[in-house]
Design a protein around this motif. Structure first.
Motif, short mmCIF file in Angstrom:
data_model
loop_
_atom_site.label_atom_id
_atom_site.label_comp_id
_atom_site.label_asym_id
_atom_site.label_seq_id
_atom_site.Cartn_x
_atom_site.Cartn_y
_atom_site.Cartn_z
N CYS A 146 0.86 -1.18 0.00
CA CYS A 146 0.00 0.00 0.00
C CYS A 146 0.90 1.23 0.00
N GLN A 147 0.42 2.30 -0.65
CA GLN A 147 1.24 3.53 -0.68
C GLN A 147 1.37 4.15 0.69
N ASP A 148 0.38 3.89 1.57
CA ASP A 148 0.52 4.39 2.94
C ASP A 148 1.38 3.41 3.70
N THR A 149 2.66 3.67 3.70
CA THR A 149 3.62 2.76 4.33
C THR A 149 3.78 3.09 5.81
N GLY A 150 2.90 3.94 6.29
CA GLY A 150 2.67 4.09 7.72
C GLY A 150 3.61 4.96 8.52
N LEU A 151 3.18 5.23 9.73
CA LEU A 151 4.12 5.73 10.73
C LEU A 151 4.89 4.50 11.20
N ALA A 152 6.13 4.72 11.62
CA ALA A 152 7.02 3.59 11.94
C ALA A 152 6.82 3.14 13.39
N VAL A 153 5.77 2.37 13.62
CA VAL A 153 5.49 1.86 14.96
C VAL A 153 6.48 0.73 15.28
N THR A 154 7.20 0.88 16.37
CA THR A 154 8.28 -0.05 16.72
C THR A 154 8.19 -0.46 18.19
N PHE A 155 8.16 -1.74 18.43
CA PHE A 155 8.19 -2.27 19.79
C PHE A 155 9.53 -2.94 20.01
N GLU A 208 13.98 5.49 3.07
CA GLU A 208 14.63 6.09 1.92
C GLU A 208 15.05 5.02 0.91
N LYS A 209 15.79 4.03 1.38
CA LYS A 209 16.31 3.00 0.46
C LYS A 209 15.20 2.09 -0.05
N GLY A 210 14.14 1.94 0.74
CA GLY A 210 13.06 1.04 0.33
C GLY A 210 11.99 1.72 -0.50
N TYR A 211 12.20 2.99 -0.87
CA TYR A 211 11.20 3.74 -1.64
C TYR A 211 9.83 3.71 -0.96
N LEU A 212 9.85 3.91 0.35
CA LEU A 212 8.61 3.93 1.12
C LEU A 212 8.17 5.38 1.33
N ARG A 213 6.88 5.58 1.44
CA ARG A 213 6.36 6.95 1.55
C ARG A 213 6.61 7.50 2.96
N LYS A 214 7.02 8.74 3.01
CA LYS A 214 7.23 9.40 4.30
C LYS A 214 5.95 10.12 4.67
#
Lengths: 183, 279
Positions: free
Chosen positions: B66-75, B102-108
């Motif tokens: 999905c183009q919405d690659t999200g906020l980076a939720v990390t546990f 950046e390297k993964g071409y994910l949306r910010k």
């Protein structure tokens, strides 16, 4: 399921034929714009400026794609939730916008504007951004490049799979579908 | 004391966010496959097939699900016998997110709340760190889209509203979201604790594997009951009408104050991206 092929700019005759729940394949130029771009459109109109493209008979896709990897014309490009653009859509519809692509319900004000000005709202499958990217032949940023994923892009699409959610006669697929399967 | 260098954590974050956004887990794919049969609407079945095709295209052609690659939720669970060396843990997490997106071409997608100016690198990560027994570091990432997150809520119920009040709240949230959070959805419910722990429990509930029931029999029964009620709403895949509105419901519960009944509902879209690594 019968599938109708349609193209942009959307002509009045085609719009009148589209029925709620119908699957269509859309080809031609469409424009991406989401939250921040719509806010800029409104600011521009308020200040007496010119919008990045003429709305007449055009289609806006509520989409902020992921970045295009090398060798691809676009990244994932599914729809975002349309209701956030409800505050802005009636103004653009009054300026000649004929189609919107997104996901989720629209406000009554937007539905009224669609009926008054004869416009339609299409649903693209939310979360199917990889699949939808296969319909995009080319993409070009035409405004607000500094806004990153919220920039306005012109996309050339071929056979983009969509459902008619709201037709120009005030019908709503969400109301029909939900009442049919509610237990 | 086992030493773990922050660079290893940074590298793990970079790898996990890319992997999560391109490769839907087999657990989610299996549940989607199984839901085709449960869905009564032909349009709903077609939507689910489209979602499976989408996951295949994402994996095979390397395009985000999905183009919405999200906020980076990390546990991160840090063993108490681990000494993290080489710098700050939270800086390492943010750097891993920065590199992965950046390297993964994910949306910010991270931006200032009012000016809406994009931070440009999807940081800061949403980091939840916990100290646990042992000498390992367990990292779980859950890139979370805005469309589904917008339909969550914490509500401080009155204790007299009880279980029925909780169920009504969950159904209210699902119905309010309707097609917007991209059904078929996954529902995480956090009950008890206080305001912030109920919210955290609801997020942790989303991290349980689909199809797995709560080990507590009463909560397991509640999960089944909620799932059944949600699937009778008629919302269906994409909200186009149908019998598969949710793929699963998970409930987590803990004691709360004698004056309170906090309940949090966290909704996840069908593109349930989650990956973990143990260092």
């Amino acid at each position: 399921m019968e599938i109708r092929r349609i193209k942009t700019p959307l002509e009045a005759g085609v719009i009148e034929e589209l029925k709620v729940g119908e699957k269509v394949l859309l080809s031609g130029s469409i424009y991406t714009a989401r939250d921040a771009a719509h806010k800029r459109f409104m600011d521009t109109l308020r200040d007496g400026g010119t919008l990045p493209f003429d709305m007449v008979n055009q289609v806006i896709y509520y989409c902020g794609p992921s970045p295009a990897p090398p060798g691809k014309v676009i990244g994932a490009c599914g729809p975002t939730t349309s209701s956030r653009m409800d505050a802005y859509a009636p103004k653009l519809i009054s300026l000649g916008l004929k189609g919107m692509i997104g996901k989720g319900k629209r406000s009554q004000t937007v539905k009224d504007a669609m009926k008054q000005y004869r416009a339609v709202y299409f649903g693209a499958t939310g979360g199917a951004g990889a699949l939808l990217s296969k319909s995009v032949l080319s993409s070009e940023i035409i405004a607000y490049e500094e806004m990153g994923p919220e920039a306005v892009m012109r996309l050339e699409v071929r056979d983009m799979p969509l459902f008619v959610i709201n037709d120009a006669n005030g019908n709503d697929l969400y109301d029909f579908g939900m009442s049919e399967y509610k237990r | 004391m086992r030493e773990v260098h922050v660079d290893r954590i940074m590298g793990a974050l970079e790898e996990l966010f890319v992997d999560a956004n391109y490769n839907l887990s087999q657990n989610v794919l299996d549940i989607l496959e199984g839901s085709i049969e449960k869905e009564e609407s032909p349009v709903g079945k077609e939507v689910i097939r489209e979602l499976i095709r989408n996951a295949n295209v994402a994996r095979d052609e390397h395009i985000p699900i999905c183009q919405d690659t999200g906020l980076a939720v990390t546990f991160i669970e840090v063993g108490q016998d681990v000494h993290i060396v080489g710098g700050s843990l939270s800086d390492a997490v943010d750097e891993g997110v920065r590199r992965g997106y950046e390297k993964g071409y994910l949306r910010k997608s991270a931006c200032h709340p009012f000016s809406r100016k994009n931070t440009g690198d999807n940081t800061p990560a949403i980091l939840h760190a916990k100290i646990v027994p042992g000498d390992k570091v367990k990292i779980t990432v859950l890139p979370k889209g805005g469309g589904s997150e917008n339909y969550g809520e914490v509500r401080m119920l009155v204790p007299s509203q009880g279980k029925e009040g909780m169920k009504a709240f969950v159904l209210e949230m699902v119905t309010k979201g309707g097609p917007n959070p991209c059904p078929p959805i996954i529902v995480g419910v956090g009950i008890g604790g206080n305001l912030e722990t109920s919210a955290l429990l609801s997020k942790e509930a989303l991290m349980e594997p689909l199809g797995k029931r709560n080990p507590d029999q009463a909560l397991a029964a509640l999960e089944v009951e909620l799932l059944d009620a949600i699937n009778k709403s008629g919302i269906g895949p994409q909200g186009y009408g149908g019998t598969v509105t949710a793929l699963d419901v998970h409930v987590k519960m803990m004691p709360c104050h004698i004056a309170s009944l906090p309940v949090a509902v966290n909704i996840q879209c069908h593109a349930h991206r989650i990956k973990e690594m143990i260092i």
